[in-house]
Design a protein around this motif. Sequence first.
Motif, PDB file in Angstrom:
ATOM      1  N   MET A  58      46.080  37.203  41.665  1.00 23.98           N
ATOM      2  CA  MET A  58      45.749  36.626  40.355  1.00 23.98           C
ATOM      3  C   MET A  58      46.990  36.148  39.610  1.00 23.98           C
ATOM      4  O   MET A  58      46.896  35.686  38.479  1.00 23.98           O
ATOM      5  N   SER A  59      48.159  36.257  40.225  1.00 24.45           N
ATOM      6  CA  SER A  59      49.409  36.012  39.509  1.00 24.45           C
ATOM      7  C   SER A  59      49.719  34.543  39.292  1.00 24.45           C
ATOM      8  O   SER A  59      50.559  34.200  38.465  1.00 24.45           O
ATOM      9  N   ALA A  60      49.076  33.660  40.037  1.00 26.35           N
ATOM     10  CA  ALA A  60      49.345  32.226  39.913  1.00 26.35           C
ATOM     11  C   ALA A  60      48.178  31.440  40.486  1.00 26.35           C
ATOM     12  O   ALA A  60      47.432  31.939  41.335  1.00 26.35           O
ATOM     13  N   THR A  61      48.038  30.214  40.024  1.00 32.19           N
ATOM     14  CA  THR A  61      46.961  29.374  40.550  1.00 32.19           C
ATOM     15  C   THR A  61      47.110  29.169  42.053  1.00 32.19           C
ATOM     16  O   THR A  61      46.126  29.166  42.792  1.00 32.19           O
ATOM     17  N   GLN A  62      48.352  29.016  42.503  1.00 32.76           N
ATOM     18  CA  GLN A  62      48.571  28.789  43.935  1.00 32.76           C
ATOM     19  C   GLN A  62      48.164  30.007  44.759  1.00 32.76           C
ATOM     20  O   GLN A  62      47.709  29.865  45.900  1.00 32.76           O
ATOM     21  N   MET A  63      48.311  31.193  44.187  1.00 32.95           N
ATOM     22  CA  MET A  63      47.959  32.407  44.915  1.00 32.95           C
ATOM     23  C   MET A  63      46.443  32.590  44.996  1.00 32.95           C
ATOM     24  O   MET A  63      45.912  32.945  46.053  1.00 32.95           O
TER      25      MET A  63
END
Length: 264
Positions: A136-141
Amino acid sequence: MEKVEILKYEGVKRSLNEIYQAVDLQFAFAYQKEPGVYQQAHQFVLCRDFLHDAIWAYHCKRTYMVYGFRFDPLKGDKLETRRTLMLIKLPGIRKYIDQVKKILHLFEKRMRIKRTKIYATKQKHVFLLESSRTWMSATQMISLYTLLIRFACNKNEHIQKMLDSVNSFRELMTVWKSATGFVIHTCKDATYFPILGMHLSTVLSNRKALGLTVKDSFINTKREIPSEFHNYSGIISLCDKQTASCSLQAKKQHSKLMQLKKAK
């Protein structure tokens, strides 16, 4: 397999502008209401980019509406960010659950994060995934997370055989990098294999340097145009030069990725 209760989303179910998907797999975030009971946070979506929009709206505390999808934390829409809680829905999905667990665990072992747990639910064709908050830490993740799940649920025999044949992240990247011709043209998802195989090891080893954090991926993007953020904030935009060129933010991150690869 332990079964949990899912409370269905009770908000307005809007008509979404979603492109055709070869795999009719739907996603929705969830949050826990009480032990064994989880609330579906928004309507199910086929387009994984809407999940980026939901997290962005939640962290920025802003109403977000794009292509028919709406997420409004100012009016009570919630997410759980100390872990990833994802609902997945697909007719006949049970037969793919072992593959979902396998591919996620390969990546989670590589990143040294908590392994995903999967729960059956009392809803037909719906499973709940409980995973590390790293996803959930980044859109890419979250984009990578849901893409891996969709790979695992693809009925294409070549993709299933590919998943059966590997037992480590390194083996999977080797297979993906060498995927050519017939294999990558069997379905759209398979066309991503070579580019992901080339870059994912560098991405996962340099998440902070690439800005794959809550602050950089969400808080520092408050001024972005919603449609541009929606379209170019996923894992493919980070890894693929041509796609990244459509967005200034994605272009910067792709350039940083190339610098990190050269420095290895």
